[in-house]
Design a protein around this motif. Structure first.
Motif, PDB file in Angstrom:
ATOM      1  N   UNK A 139       0.934  -1.293   0.400  1.00  0.00           N
ATOM      2  CA  UNK A 139      -0.154   0.093   0.266  1.00  0.00           C
ATOM      3  C   UNK A 139       0.975   1.172   0.320  1.00  0.00           C
ATOM      4  N   UNK A 140       0.422   1.866  -0.329  1.00  0.00           N
ATOM      5  CA  UNK A 140       1.090   3.748  -0.439  1.00  0.00           C
ATOM      6  C   UNK A 140       0.549   5.217  -0.224  1.00  0.00           C
ATOM      7  N   UNK A 141       0.391   5.994   0.698  1.00  0.00           N
ATOM      8  CA  UNK A 141      -0.193   6.835   1.010  1.00  0.00           C
ATOM      9  C   UNK A 141       0.508   7.702   0.181  1.00  0.00           C
ATOM     10  N   UNK A 142       0.415   9.076  -0.598  1.00  0.00           N
ATOM     11  CA  UNK A 142       0.750   9.621  -1.645  1.00  0.00           C
ATOM     12  C   UNK A 142      -0.162  11.019  -1.689  1.00  0.00           C
ATOM     13  N   UNK A 143       0.751  12.354  -2.332  1.00  0.00           N
ATOM     14  CA  UNK A 143       0.719  13.857  -2.239  1.00  0.00           C
ATOM     15  C   UNK A 143       0.693  14.079  -3.560  1.00  0.00           C
ATOM     16  N   UNK A 144      -0.536  14.413  -4.274  1.00  0.00           N
ATOM     17  CA  UNK A 144      -0.253  14.390  -5.931  1.00  0.00           C
ATOM     18  C   UNK A 144       0.126  16.032  -5.877  1.00  0.00           C
ATOM     19  N   UNK A 145       0.792  16.560  -7.036  1.00  0.00           N
ATOM     20  CA  UNK A 145       1.451  17.544  -6.954  1.00  0.00           C
ATOM     21  C   UNK A 145       0.651  18.889  -6.843  1.00  0.00           C
ATOM     22  N   UNK A 146      -0.458  19.193  -7.294  1.00  0.00           N
ATOM     23  CA  UNK A 146      -1.756  19.547  -7.436  1.00  0.00           C
ATOM     24  C   UNK A 146      -2.382  19.748  -5.723  1.00  0.00           C
ATOM     25  N   UNK A 147      -1.936  19.073  -4.866  1.00  0.00           N
ATOM     26  CA  UNK A 147      -2.294  18.897  -3.625  1.00  0.00           C
ATOM     27  C   UNK A 147      -3.891  17.873  -2.364  1.00  0.00           C
ATOM     28  N   UNK A 148      -3.882  16.820  -3.720  1.00  0.00           N
ATOM     29  CA  UNK A 148      -4.524  15.910  -3.197  1.00  0.00           C
ATOM     30  C   UNK A 148      -4.100  14.824  -2.936  1.00  0.00           C
ATOM     31  N   UNK A 149      -4.650  14.242  -1.408  1.00  0.00           N
ATOM     32  CA  UNK A 149      -4.050  12.967  -0.516  1.00  0.00           C
ATOM     33  C   UNK A 149      -4.798  12.429  -1.821  1.00  0.00           C
ATOM     34  N   UNK A 150      -3.752  10.978  -1.465  1.00  0.00           N
ATOM     35  CA  UNK A 150      -4.600   9.598  -2.506  1.00  0.00           C
ATOM     36  C   UNK A 150      -3.647   8.739  -1.596  1.00  0.00           C
ATOM     37  N   UNK A 151      -4.588   7.483  -1.756  1.00  0.00           N
ATOM     38  CA  UNK A 151      -4.109   5.861  -0.754  1.00  0.00           C
ATOM     39  C   UNK A 151      -4.303   5.184  -1.974  1.00  0.00           C
ATOM     40  N   UNK A 152      -3.455   4.379  -1.967  1.00  0.00           N
ATOM     41  CA  UNK A 152      -3.239   3.082  -3.446  1.00  0.00           C
ATOM     42  C   UNK A 152      -3.248   1.632  -3.039  1.00  0.00           C
ATOM     43  N   UNK A 153      -2.737   1.346  -3.925  1.00  0.00           N
ATOM     44  CA  UNK A 153      -2.503   0.018  -3.575  1.00  0.00           C
ATOM     45  C   UNK A 153      -2.387  -0.775  -4.960  1.00  0.00           C
ATOM     46  N   UNK A 154      -0.952  -1.525  -4.556  1.00  0.00           N
ATOM     47  CA  UNK A 154      -0.107  -1.714  -5.835  1.00  0.00           C
ATOM     48  C   UNK A 154       0.166  -3.510  -5.456  1.00  0.00           C
ATOM     49  N   UNK A 155       0.056  -3.888  -7.113  1.00  0.00           N
ATOM     50  CA  UNK A 155       0.137  -5.489  -7.413  1.00  0.00           C
ATOM     51  C   UNK A 155       1.181  -5.791  -8.341  1.00  0.00           C
ATOM     52  N   UNK A 156       2.656  -6.086  -8.096  1.00  0.00           N
ATOM     53  CA  UNK A 156       3.152  -6.654  -9.192  1.00  0.00           C
ATOM     54  C   UNK A 156       3.876  -8.001  -9.133  1.00  0.00           C
ATOM     55  N   UNK A 157       3.124  -8.111 -10.681  1.00  0.00           N
ATOM     56  CA  UNK A 157       3.436  -9.730 -10.952  1.00  0.00           C
ATOM     57  C   UNK A 157       4.297 -10.241 -12.163  1.00  0.00           C
ATOM     58  N   UNK A 158       5.341 -10.895 -11.675  1.00  0.00           N
ATOM     59  CA  UNK A 158       5.994 -11.844 -12.688  1.00  0.00           C
ATOM     60  C   UNK A 158       6.223 -12.732 -13.130  1.00  0.00           C
ATOM     61  N   UNK A 168      -3.885   0.388  -7.672  1.00  0.00           N
ATOM     62  CA  UNK A 168      -5.839   0.943  -7.644  1.00  0.00           C
ATOM     63  C   UNK A 168      -5.709   2.482  -6.232  1.00  0.00           C
ATOM     64  N   UNK A 169      -5.572   2.974  -6.864  1.00  0.00           N
ATOM     65  CA  UNK A 169      -5.555   4.589  -6.084  1.00  0.00           C
ATOM     66  C   UNK A 169      -6.830   5.183  -6.116  1.00  0.00           C
ATOM     67  N   UNK A 170      -7.447   6.681  -5.089  1.00  0.00           N
ATOM     68  CA  UNK A 170      -8.883   6.892  -5.035  1.00  0.00           C
ATOM     69  C   UNK A 170      -7.932   8.531  -4.189  1.00  0.00           C
ATOM     70  N   UNK A 171      -8.538   8.784  -3.820  1.00  0.00           N
ATOM     71  CA  UNK A 171      -8.658  10.220  -2.984  1.00  0.00           C
ATOM     72  C   UNK A 171      -8.979   9.302  -1.459  1.00  0.00           C
ATOM     73  N   UNK A 172      -7.768   9.850  -0.391  1.00  0.00           N
ATOM     74  CA  UNK A 172      -7.719   9.024   0.820  1.00  0.00           C
ATOM     75  C   UNK A 172     -10.070   9.158   1.671  1.00  0.00           C
ATOM     76  N   UNK A 173     -10.138   7.538   1.770  1.00  0.00           N
ATOM     77  CA  UNK A 173     -11.114   7.052   2.110  1.00  0.00           C
ATOM     78  C   UNK A 173     -11.562   6.423   1.110  1.00  0.00           C
ATOM     79  N   UNK A 174     -11.141   6.100  -0.050  1.00  0.00           N
ATOM     80  CA  UNK A 174     -12.432   5.840  -1.162  1.00  0.00           C
ATOM     81  C   UNK A 174     -12.161   4.421  -1.054  1.00  0.00           C
TER      82      UNK A 174
END
Length: 192
Positions: A139-158, A168-174
């Motif tokens: 999982x990750x939490x990020x801040x866009x360059x225009x100030x929107x707080x995001x939460x996301x989850x990444x699944x990397x497969x090989x 998968x990401x969205x504004x925090x809480x969504x």
């Protein structure tokens, strides 16, 4: 024989067989009936299942009802699906000798860190996709360059011939509102 009442205005006690389980069974059946009805209504309102999305020639993902395909590109192979404010980006890369962890690190270094003003990356956990393809989830939490707080989850497969990233990401809480959909779509994705 009936017992005698202790008071003159009390009715004679009548024997009756206790049926403690009947009300419990009736209530349980009603709960199951209402829950199944609500699920049927939700499924009917969500609309028909969309056709599977092919990303490059390496990944196939089945959108859940209510998810729309926003874009598909061939160079580089990628797709974007969305449901409301939640986005799911799917990227396909060549085979990675370092496995799923190397695919995840490459995505963090080349996409997440440069694409966000700031990002906090959670710990990685091993998982698998359909067919037993090894993957890493974080999982990750990020801040866009225009100030929107995001939460996301990444699944990397090989896989043997290709690797893939599902972000998968969205504004925090969504994100939590579609967590089950994401789990079904990503865990069921086919990586060739």
């Amino acid at each position: 024989m009936d017992r005698l009442p202790s008071r003159p205005d009390e009715a004679l006690a009548q024997r009756r067989t206790e049926r403690r389980w009947i009300p419990v069974l009736i209530v349980t059946a009603l709960i199951l009936l209402v829950a199944q009805g609500a699920k049927s209504v939700a499924d009917a309102m969500a609309g028909p299942t969309a056709p599977a999305v092919e990303v490059g020639s390496a990944v196939e993902i089945q959108p859940r009802p209510g998810w729309d395909v926003e874009s598909i590109s061939t160079s580089p192979p990628a797709a974007r699906l969305h449901r409301g404010t939640v986005l799911l980006d799917v990227f396909v890369y060549g085979a990675e000798a370092g496995g799923a962890a190397a695919v995840a690190q490459r995505y963090v270094d080349e996409a997440l860190r440069p694409g966000l003003a700031s990002v906090w990356i959670g710990g990685a956990a091993e998982t698998t996709l359909a067919g037993g393809v090894p993957a890493v989830r974080f999982g990750y939490i990020g801040l866009t360059h225009d100030g929107v707080s995001l939460e996301g989850v990444v699944i990397a497969a090989s896989g043997h011939a290709a690797s893939a990233v599902f972000d998968a990401y969205a504004p925090r809480g969504s994100l939590a509102t579609v967590a089950q959909d994401l789990r079904v779509m990503i865990d069921g994705a086919v990586l060739r």
